[in-house]
Enzyme design. Structure first.
Site, PDB file in Angstrom:
ATOM      1  N   GLN A 137       0.957  -1.247  -0.087  1.00  0.00           N
ATOM      2  CA  GLN A 137      -0.015   0.171   0.098  1.00  0.00           C
ATOM      3  C   GLN A 137       0.775   1.216  -0.136  1.00  0.00           C
ATOM      4  OE1 GLN A 137      -2.198   0.562   3.540  1.00  0.00           O
ATOM      5  NE2 GLN A 137      -4.168   1.525   2.497  1.00  0.00           N
ATOM      6  N   GLY A 138       0.816   2.035  -0.981  1.00  0.00           N
ATOM      7  CA  GLY A 138       1.647   3.211  -1.066  1.00  0.00           C
ATOM      8  C   GLY A 138       0.627   4.423  -1.079  1.00  0.00           C
ATOM      9  N   SER A 140       1.075   6.432   2.779  1.00  0.00           N
ATOM     10  CA  SER A 140       1.669   7.146   3.720  1.00  0.00           C
ATOM     11  C   SER A 140       3.050   7.759   3.152  1.00  0.00           C
ATOM     12  CB  SER A 140       1.884   6.619   5.091  1.00  0.00           C
ATOM     13  OG  SER A 140       0.772   6.485   5.610  1.00  0.00           O
ATOM     14  N   SER A 172       4.459  -1.687   4.195  1.00  0.00           N
ATOM     15  CA  SER A 172       4.693  -3.001   4.923  1.00  0.00           C
ATOM     16  C   SER A 172       4.752  -4.070   3.695  1.00  0.00           C
ATOM     17  CB  SER A 172       3.408  -3.600   5.575  1.00  0.00           C
ATOM     18  OG  SER A 172       3.384  -2.653   6.998  1.00  0.00           O
ATOM     19  N   GLU A 255     -14.485  -7.692   8.377  1.00  0.00           N
ATOM     20  CA  GLU A 255     -14.075  -8.474   9.693  1.00  0.00           C
ATOM     21  C   GLU A 255     -13.399  -7.430  10.532  1.00  0.00           C
ATOM     22  OE1 GLU A 255     -13.002 -10.340  12.524  1.00  0.00           O
ATOM     23  OE2 GLU A 255     -11.220  -9.932  11.588  1.00  0.00           O
ATOM     24  N   GLU A 401      -4.750   8.015  20.965  1.00  0.00           N
ATOM     25  CA  GLU A 401      -5.565   9.187  21.042  1.00  0.00           C
ATOM     26  C   GLU A 401      -6.555   9.208  20.123  1.00  0.00           C
ATOM     27  OE1 GLU A 401      -1.485   8.994  22.648  1.00  0.00           O
ATOM     28  OE2 GLU A 401      -2.289   8.665  20.916  1.00  0.00           O
TER      29      GLU A 401
END
Length: 417
Positions: A137-138, A140, A172, A255, A401
């Site tokens: 996943q590109g 961030s 990741s 899920e 938070e």
């Protein structure tokens, strides 16, 4: 909550159990999925072999049509009901088997199903379903994490291609992935949410550079990815140009109960109890000091962790019960995510405490001769690495938070000011 399976779900549970008993040969504690802590630590310690074993297991699941439990059957998914998905994930977690998921099954596939054209579905869905294609996943970037819409990686139209320049981070599994779902800015003059497009990128494209990021536990679980004039064909634009933000918010992954994480914590506590008992037995051997008993403080702490792990499981049952009734968990899902994340840190802390000073040692997976100075590391240093990896649990996937704000505002109705 009804803790009993319906007759249909009970029959499906037995089917899953029988399959696991027959086909899952790795044994307890050897799960190697990309989301498992142990698999993450193995990336730098024979990780390629580990990842190969994971892909082999995914192929076995694919042979049963279970690689994508939530996908509709017309696209090759299992088409499981919400309860069947829960039963499947619960039994997989109980067996400590790697579960299908990750970016391909959980994000790329469902988004392609909704927004992709027939060519994109034909090109990409079969590889995900077969377990052959791994996706990353590109999203961030170094300056765009919580405020993802401020991303600056650019995509400039050039004939039949887009030319990509920029950087992604915290990606990741990028070092193993064949494909990436990529967000890039195609209109720098538009408001930040309206100038982003969504691409399906081939990681072997010229100009793509992947650099693993080694964390404090000495494991490269994440990577940073650089794009230097990378050309992406216009056919790999998913959805409409400049509408990628809205494509990115799509997910068909139902899920959300975190049952896998809850059961994993129970297993961790059980493993710690077994370790504490074994250490006590060793202290009764000739030449050893001690009487073989586990100290009262350690017993109390292990009991607390056991109760907390069971509480996490019940919170998961609450979420799945809501989904089964057609409700959408909101602050309830945030509550279990927050509780499970903080529990993982407490369990890791207890593990180091049980091991004593030796719990700070790491064998680093080296050969015995090279690890001679660390031969006293309990469980090959896994307790120490688990402790270090747990630090990020309350950050990754939504900070504590942020989840507390969701619980306070949406759950308790508290004012923002």
């Amino acid at each position: 909550m009804d803790f009993r399976d319906s007759p249909e779900d009970a029959a499906f549970r037995e089917e899953v159990k029988a399959f696991l008993k027959s086909e899952f040969k790795e044994g307890p504690g050897t799960a190697s999925g990309p989301n498992a802590e142990r698999a993450s630590e193995e990336v730098g310690r024979g990780g390629v072999d580990r990842f190969g074993a994971y892909k082999g297991w995914m192929k076995k699941l694919a042979s049963r049509g279970w690689i994508a439990p939530a996908w509709p059957k017309e696209y090759g998914g299992a088409g499981m009901t919400v309860m069947q998905q829960f039963v499947f994930n619960e039994e997989m977690a109980e067996a400590r088997a790697p579960r299908p998921g990750g970016i391909g099954v959980g994000f790329a596939g469902p988004t392609i199903i909704v927004y992709g054209n027939e060519g994109q579905k034909r090109d990409h869905l079969p590889g995900i379903l077969s377990g052959e294609d791994v996706w990353c996943q590109g999203f961030s970037e170094p300056g765009s994490g919580s405020d993802l819409a401020s991303l600056q990686t650019s995509a400039v139209k050039d004939g039949d291609d887009y030319v990509i320049n920029g950087q992604k981070i915290w990606t990741s599994g990028a070092q193993f992935a064949q494909r990436m779902i990529l967000l890039a800015r195609t209109d720098p003059a538009a408001p930040k949410h309206k100038g982003i497009s969504y691409f399906l990128l081939d990681m072997k494209s010229p100009g793509v550079t992947v650099r693993p990021l080694v964390n404090m536990a000495n494991t490269p679980g994440f990577s940073e990815v650089f794009f230097d004039n990378v050309r992406v064909a216009a056919k790999d634009l998913l959805g409409e140009e400049n509408r990628g933000w809205y494509v990115a918010t799509t997910t068909l992954d139902f899920e959300r109960s975190s049952i896998g994480a809850s059961i994993a914590q129970q297993h961790s506590v059980e493993d710690l109890i077994a370790f504490a008992k074994a250490q006590g037995a060793k202290s009764q051997e000739p030449g050893k000091n001690g009487n073989g008993a586990v100290s009262p403080s350690v017993r109390t702490e292990l009991a607390e962790r056991s109760i907390e792990a069971e509480t996490a499981r019940l919170l998961s049952y609450r979420v799945i019960s809501m989904q089964h009734r057609g409700m959408v968990p909101n602050h309830e899902a945030s509550a279990i995510k927050l509780y499970a994340a903080e529990l993982s840190q407490r369990v890791a802390s207890t593990g180091v405490k049980v091991a004593g000073l030796y719990g700070q040692l790491d064998r680093d997976g080296k050969a015995p001769a090279e690890a001679a100075t660390n031969r006293y590391a309990p469980n090959k240093g896994r307790l120490m690495r688990t402790y270090l990896n747990a630090v990020s649990a309350t950050i990754a996937g939504g900070t504590g938070e942020v989840n507390r704000n969701i619980i306070a505002g949406r759950g308790l109705g508290l004012p923002r000011d």
